[in-house]
Design a protein around this motif. Structure first.
Motif, PDB file in Angstrom:
ATOM      1  N   LYS A  59      27.146  -4.044  31.454  1.00  0.00           N
ATOM      2  CA  LYS A  59      28.695  -3.627  31.007  1.00  0.00           C
ATOM      3  C   LYS A  59      29.134  -2.503  31.724  1.00  0.00           C
ATOM      4  O   LYS A  59      29.369  -2.500  32.868  1.00  0.00           O
ATOM      5  N   ASN A  88      26.004   1.519  28.539  1.00  0.00           N
ATOM      6  CA  ASN A  88      25.873   0.366  27.726  1.00  0.00           C
ATOM      7  C   ASN A  88      27.479   0.168  27.029  1.00  0.00           C
ATOM      8  O   ASN A  88      27.425  -0.493  25.881  1.00  0.00           O
ATOM      9  N   SER A 117      31.271  -1.343  26.239  1.00  0.00           N
ATOM     10  CA  SER A 117      31.968  -2.461  26.469  1.00  0.00           C
ATOM     11  C   SER A 117      33.348  -2.311  27.522  1.00  0.00           C
ATOM     12  O   SER A 117      33.938  -1.360  27.469  1.00  0.00           O
ATOM     13  N   MET A 118      33.711  -3.326  28.227  1.00  0.00           N
ATOM     14  CA  MET A 118      34.811  -3.000  29.347  1.00  0.00           C
ATOM     15  C   MET A 118      36.034  -3.192  28.293  1.00  0.00           C
ATOM     16  O   MET A 118      36.852  -2.888  28.975  1.00  0.00           O
ATOM     17  N   ASN A 119      35.921  -3.525  27.177  1.00  0.00           N
ATOM     18  CA  ASN A 119      37.180  -3.425  26.322  1.00  0.00           C
ATOM     19  C   ASN A 119      37.949  -2.022  25.989  1.00  0.00           C
ATOM     20  O   ASN A 119      38.879  -1.824  25.485  1.00  0.00           O
ATOM     21  N   LYS A 120      36.818  -1.208  26.591  1.00  0.00           N
ATOM     22  CA  LYS A 120      37.301   0.250  26.334  1.00  0.00           C
ATOM     23  C   LYS A 120      38.157   0.665  27.540  1.00  0.00           C
ATOM     24  O   LYS A 120      38.579   1.795  27.454  1.00  0.00           O
TER      25      LYS A 120
END
Length: 835
Positions: A388, A481, A483-486
């Motif tokens: 991630k 760890n 998420s790339m949605n951040k």
């Protein structure tokens, strides 16, 4: 008989020293034809290689002459050192390769991204670097002979080598240090060379030539990249991703010659085994070449491949093979050693031989090594596809966060802005004050190494530090760890947060102390002759919360009128990348602006002890911090004339890591402290501050059990295991104490490389920084020391008359990349008389 032996020995030494007058054929093959259009070193610099120590200006002159004369060489100036010397790079390869060099480079990089590319016919890329320690000069002097040979040799095997190899040739990793040492060795050289090790020639004056201008050991900066020389070579490294990188050093005069691999158990676990296997195979070429000239050598008995900030280890986490060479040093022109008379030309010849054996290995192992690099990045991509992201930042310090992002960008690591504020790992990450690093990217193994946390080790001995975890060193919050949605947009161009003054005020201005460059701003304000005060308590003004250490600059009774003050503070805020707030009322929620809890700050006049037995690296780190980061003067007081200096003009004196001081100097310093001075000691200075009764410290030592079942051979390992060579520990901090002003968390990560342990005071408020009961965050500490360090103090301050004496047992400025604790020193400087 005794007299006869003495005369015989002197005759042999005289004969040996006369034999030192060698020509170029001592180094390079004498049975080859050389292109007469290529100038020899002597034709340009005026002396034979090894007759004098090469100065950097002459080295540059020769390399430029070679590039002008040879179609095998191009040259570039990649920047300037602190002293303004050029940081050169030669690219050496066949003329036909030069004609399509960019095409070769792009294909080489493409092969690291695509394992289907056939590399069997591609050139191998070798980066050869010399003398990163200036007083280890045989490397840079050997560069003269090596560069000449590669430019002038007409042998078909040399032509074939150059067709299949691109050589990135760095003749001096450390121009400033090389120049300093060459000056020393040459100015102390006798016509009749004296090999007596006691001669002045072989003992440099402080700070010696090992380091760069600010006395940094640059062979520790490959990962942090804080120095201009490092930034130039790292840019070249990532531009090319060389397959092999060599790093030519020297060691003690009684040693022979070392080449890697080092001690197998001291290799970092993130380094692939194949890297070490290939290093071992390359070593057979060194052995063969050194056997041919009759030189002694060894391998796998010392040194290591653990800290990725060293030149011979950094390549190993980047798909390359780093190779360390260590030559027994003549430290001048010739020295008597346990291995006989060691001459400067002999050391140069060994370095030249190793440089050429590396190229021979590269030519013969070309395809194998190219495919290893491909496989390294193929496996890295496979690992990355399952990962991630990580996030780091400090919600109140954008500048410190920026500088960590800057290091990542210099290593070609992709980073993203935060899409919005969020919480992870119990920490709040704020947009504009943090970055997301996707682990699904090419250099994810390097990112892992930078943020590596390790507390268990195969070996208990380390050539260098055992921990360097970057989120701890920069003092930022961190979470893995994620998420790339951040993540928001990728950061293509990294920029500082803009600084400004919120509004013009006729009352005053408040400057929070959280940002990294607030000491720079405060110094500019005080040096302007303006009054400023520091808040000893928290408060709110106009609904905005302000913490301990907030700086208040009143408008009235200043040397500038309100308009001039606004313009000046706007300039200061812009240059220091911080926010200064104009206020419209002095009535606060909490202490008011007229409260006595706002204390006047005196203008600092800082001096630092240097020379004598002061450790140069520690002093240089402090000098660099003041001069380069904060634009502050620090007067360097050499111990050779310290007793003649009038100390009354100084508010603060810093004593870097050291072991002793004369009684006269100590008495002089005590008088100054009693009259109101602030003395700040570091690391082992604690012992002499205690013994000379500057402070009353209760020191603890680890209890080492009686050694059992340890052989004579392994006896050094027992004592070596008790050394804290460099590890990271967690401490609780009292944020109301002036030494901790500006920190937002109640815990701090400290870098320690001493075994000085101070017992805590019974009064808790006298323990503003105290290790936790389980303080190890990353790195090695023995079981014995781990029992002692619990709840001890890395900082202590005590009154002496009207002054203060304080000690940091830990290095708050380590290698210029420990941004996270720099402010502790600056707090001691600005607020020391409030403690």
């Amino acid at each position: 008989m005794k007299n006869f032996l003495t005369v015989f020995l002197l005759l042999m030494i005289t004969f040996s020293l006369s034999a030192q007058k060698v020509d170029l054929r001592y180094y390079i093959p004498g049975d080859e034809r050389y292109n007469t259009n290529i100038p020899t070193p002597k034709e340009v610099i005026g002396h034979e290689v090894g007759e004098w120590h090469i100065t950097h200006d002459k080295l540059v002159e020769y390399m430029k002459a070679l590039a002008a004369a040879s179609d095998r060489i191009t040259i570039e100036d990649r920047g300037k050192t602190f002293e303004g010397r050029p940081i050169l790079l030669l690219t050496i390869t066949a003329p036909e390769n030069h004609q399509r060099l960019e095409e070769i480079r792009k294909r080489h990089i493409a092969a690291t991204d695509d394992s289907s590319i056939d590399v069997t016919n591609d050139p191998i890329v070798v980066y050869q670097g010399f003398s990163i320690h200036g007083n280890e000069p045989s490397g840079s002097n050997a560069a003269l002979a090596a560069a000449y040979y590669l430019a002038a040799s007409s042998k078909s095997s040399t032509e074939n080598l150059l067709k299949n190899t691109v050589i990135l040739f760095d003749p001096s990793f450390n121009p400033d240090g090389l120049q300093r040492f060459a000056y020393w060795a040459n100015t102390n050289k006798s016509k009749n060379i004296n090999p007596d090790p006691n001669d002045r020639e072989y003992t440099e004056v402080w700070p010696r030539g090992r380091t760069n201008h600010y006395w940094f050991d640059m062979n520790r900066d490959w990962l942090p990249v804080q120095l201009p020389e490092s930034r130039a070579r790292i840019a070249t490294f990532h531009k090319w991703l060389p397959n092999i990188l060599t790093d030519h050093h020297e060691m003690g005069s009684n040693s022979t010659f070392f080449f890697q691999p080092g001690i197998p158990s001291r290799t970092h676990p993130l380094t692939p085994q194949m890297n070490q296997d290939l290093t071992r195979e390359i070593a057979t070429f060194h052995a063969k070449a050194l056997d041919k000239i009759g030189s002694q050598y060894y391998s796998e008995e010392s040194f290591d491949d653990f800290y990725y900030g060293k030149g011979s280890t950094f390549p190993d986490i980047n798909g390359s093979i780093g190779i360390l060479f260590e030559q027994g040093s003549s430290r001048g022109h010739a020295q008597e050693t346990s291995n006989g008379l060691l001459t400067f030309p002999f050391t140069i010849r060994n370095q030249y031989t190793a440089a050429m054996s590396t190229l021979e290995a590269a030519k013969n192992m070309r395809v194998k090594i190219l495919k290893y690099q491909q496989d390294f990045y193929k496996k890295a991509r496979s690992e990355a596809s399952k990962a991630k992201a990580i996030v780091f930042g400090d919600s109140k310090d954008a500048a410190k966060t920026y500088h960590l992002a800057e290091v990542l960008k210099r290593h070609n690591v992709k980073i993203h802005e935060l899409k919005s504020d969020f919480t992870a790992n119990g920490k709040r990450f704020k947009k504009g004050y943090g970055y997301v690093v996707p682990m699904n990217q090419k250099n994810q193994r390097l990112v892992k190494a930078m943020f590596d946390v390790r507390t268990k080790f195969q070996d208990s001995l380390f050539y260098d530090v055992s921990a360097w975890t970057f989120n701890h060193s920069f003092g930022v919050d961190y979470a893995g760890n994620v998420s790339m949605n951040k993540a928001g947009a990728e950061v293509k161009k990294l920029e500082f947060k803009k600084g400004n003054v919120s509004v013009k005020s006729d009352l005053g201005y408040l400057m929070p102390w959280n940002e990294y460059y607030t000491p720079k701003a405060l110094n500019a304000i005080l040096q302007k002759g303006l009054r400023a005060k520091v808040s000893m308590k928290n408060f709110k003004n106009g609904g905005t919360a302000y913490e301990y250490g907030t700086i208040f600059i009143p408008v009235q009774n200043q040397k500038l009128n309100s308009n001039e003050l606004y313009r000046f503070l706007s300039k200061v805020a812009d240059e220091s990348h911080l926010q200064i707030n104009g206020v419209s009322t002095g009535l606060n929620d909490g202490i008011d602006l007229g409260s006595n809890n706002f204390r006047n700050i005196r203008k600092p006049k800082v001096a630092m002890l240097v020379g004598g037995n002061i450790f140069g690296n520690d002093a240089g780190e402090i000098w660099h911090l003041f001069d380069q980061r904060y634009d502050m003067h620090v007067t360097k007081l050499d111990m050779s004339y310290f007793n003649r200096v009038d100390l009354s003009k100084y508010t603060t004196i810093i004593a870097p890591n050291s072991y002793s001081m004369s009684k006269a100097s100590a008495d002089k310093l005590k008088t100054w402290v009693r009259n109101g001075g602030v003395l700040i000691g570091y690391r082992n200075a604690a012992n002499w501050l205690n013994s000379q009764k500057f402070m009353k410290l209760e020191l603890e030592k680890a209890k080492i059990d009686t050694v059992k079942n340890v052989s004579f051979e392994d006896r050094s390992k027992q004592s070596g295991a008790q050394v804290i060579g460099g590890a990271i520990f967690q401490a609780n901090i009292d944020r109301s104490h002036p030494v901790n002003f500006g920190y937002k968390n109640d815990k701090i990560a400290m870098f320690r490389n001493t075994t000085v342990f101070i017992k805590p005071d019974k009064k808790s408020y006298n323990n503003p920084i105290q290790y936790t009961s389980n303080p190890l965050l990353s790195g090695y500490i023995s079981k014995e020391n781990s029992k002692v360090i619990k709840n001890t103090l890395p900082f202590k301050v005590q009154r002496m008359g009207r002054g203060r004496v304080m000690i940091f047992t830990d290095n708050t400025n380590f290698r210029a990349f420990w941004y996270g604790t720099n402010k502790l020193l600056m707090n001691a400087v600005f607020f020391g008389n409030q403690m």
